[in-house]
Design a protein around this motif. Structure first.
Motif, short mmCIF file in Angstrom:
data_model
loop_
_atom_site.label_atom_id
_atom_site.label_comp_id
_atom_site.label_asym_id
_atom_site.label_seq_id
_atom_site.Cartn_x
_atom_site.Cartn_y
_atom_site.Cartn_z
N LEU A 1 -34.24 -8.07 30.51
CA LEU A 1 -35.37 -8.71 29.83
C LEU A 1 -34.92 -9.78 28.85
O LEU A 1 -35.52 -10.84 28.79
N HIS B 1 -37.60 3.71 22.34
CA HIS B 1 -36.76 3.37 23.49
C HIS B 1 -35.38 3.99 23.32
O HIS B 1 -35.00 4.38 22.22
N ALA C 1 -35.36 -3.19 31.44
CA ALA C 1 -36.47 -2.32 31.81
C ALA C 1 -35.96 -1.42 32.93
O ALA C 1 -35.23 -1.88 33.82
N ASP C 2 -36.31 -0.14 32.88
CA ASP C 2 -35.92 0.77 33.96
C ASP C 2 -36.81 0.51 35.17
O ASP C 2 -37.58 -0.44 35.21
N THR D 1 -31.62 -6.08 26.33
CA THR D 1 -32.77 -5.22 26.59
C THR D 1 -33.07 -5.28 28.08
O THR D 1 -33.16 -6.35 28.67
N LYS E 1 -45.65 -2.46 25.42
CA LYS E 1 -44.26 -2.24 25.03
C LYS E 1 -44.08 -0.82 24.48
O LYS E 1 -44.95 -0.28 23.80
N ASN E 2 -42.92 -0.23 24.79
CA ASN E 2 -42.60 1.10 24.28
C ASN E 2 -42.58 1.12 22.76
O ASN E 2 -42.11 0.18 22.13
N GLY F 1 -40.38 0.01 34.27
CA GLY F 1 -40.71 -0.94 33.22
C GLY F 1 -40.50 -0.46 31.80
O GLY F 1 -40.82 -1.17 30.85
N ASN F 2 -39.94 0.74 31.61
CA ASN F 2 -39.67 1.24 30.27
C ASN F 2 -38.44 0.55 29.70
O ASN F 2 -37.38 0.55 30.31
N GLU F 3 -38.58 -0.02 28.49
CA GLU F 3 -37.49 -0.76 27.89
C GLU F 3 -36.39 0.15 27.37
O GLU F 3 -36.66 1.24 26.88
#
Length: 118
Positions: free
Chosen positions: A92, A69, A106-107, A104, A65-66, A110-112
Motif C-alpha cells: 500500500l 493492525h 494489505a493481506d 504498509t 481502514k483498520n 484487505g486488512n492492513e
C-alpha cells in the motif's frame, strides 16, 4: 488483578484462507480443529503462553481502514517484502521516518499490516 493476552481476534470473510495466509507470514501452524467459521493460528515456537490469532467468518465485508493492525519486523526486509507479495499481500505504501523504515501492506482480504525493517 492479573490479565494475560490470550488471542487477537480478526473478523473476515474466509477464516481458513486468511488463517493460512497469516500462518505462512509468521511461520506458524493453523490449529487442526479449525473450521470454516473459526480458524486459529497457533503461537510460534511452541510457546503455549503466547497469543493466538483467531479468524472468525462474519457476513459483513471490511469497509474502512483498520483501527488495529499487526506489525511484523524482519531483518531481511527486502526479501521479506518479496515473500509477502508472493503470498498474496498488496503493497500500500512505503514509509521512512529518521532511521525507521516500514511498508504498509494489505493481506488477502484487505486488512492492513506493517512490515518493519529490523
Amino acid at each position: 488483578m492479573s490479565n494475560s493476552l490470550v488471542a487477537i481476534a480478526i473478523d473476515c470473510a474466509e477464516a481458513p484462507a486468511v488463517a493460512r495466509f497469516w500462518a505462512d507470514v509468521l511461520g506458524r501452524q493453523v490449529a487442526e480443529d479449525s473450521t470454516s467459521q473459526h480458524a486459529v493460528v497457533l503461537p510460534g515456537d511452541g510457546d503455549a503462553g503466547g497469543p493466538r490469532i483467531t479468524f472468525n467468518t462474519v457476513p459483513e465485508p471490511k469497509t474502512v481502514k483498520n483501527r488495529l493492525h499487526l506489525d511484523v519486523i524482519s531483518d531481511t526486509f527486502d526479501a521479506e517484502t518479496e515473500r509477502l507479495l508472493s503470498l498474496g499481500a498488496r503493497r500500500l505504501r512505503d514509509l521512512q521516518r529518521d532511521k525507521s523504515r516500514w511498508t504498509t501492506f494489505a493481506d488477502i482480504e484487505g486488512n492492513e499490516f506493517d512490515l518493519i525493517a529490523g
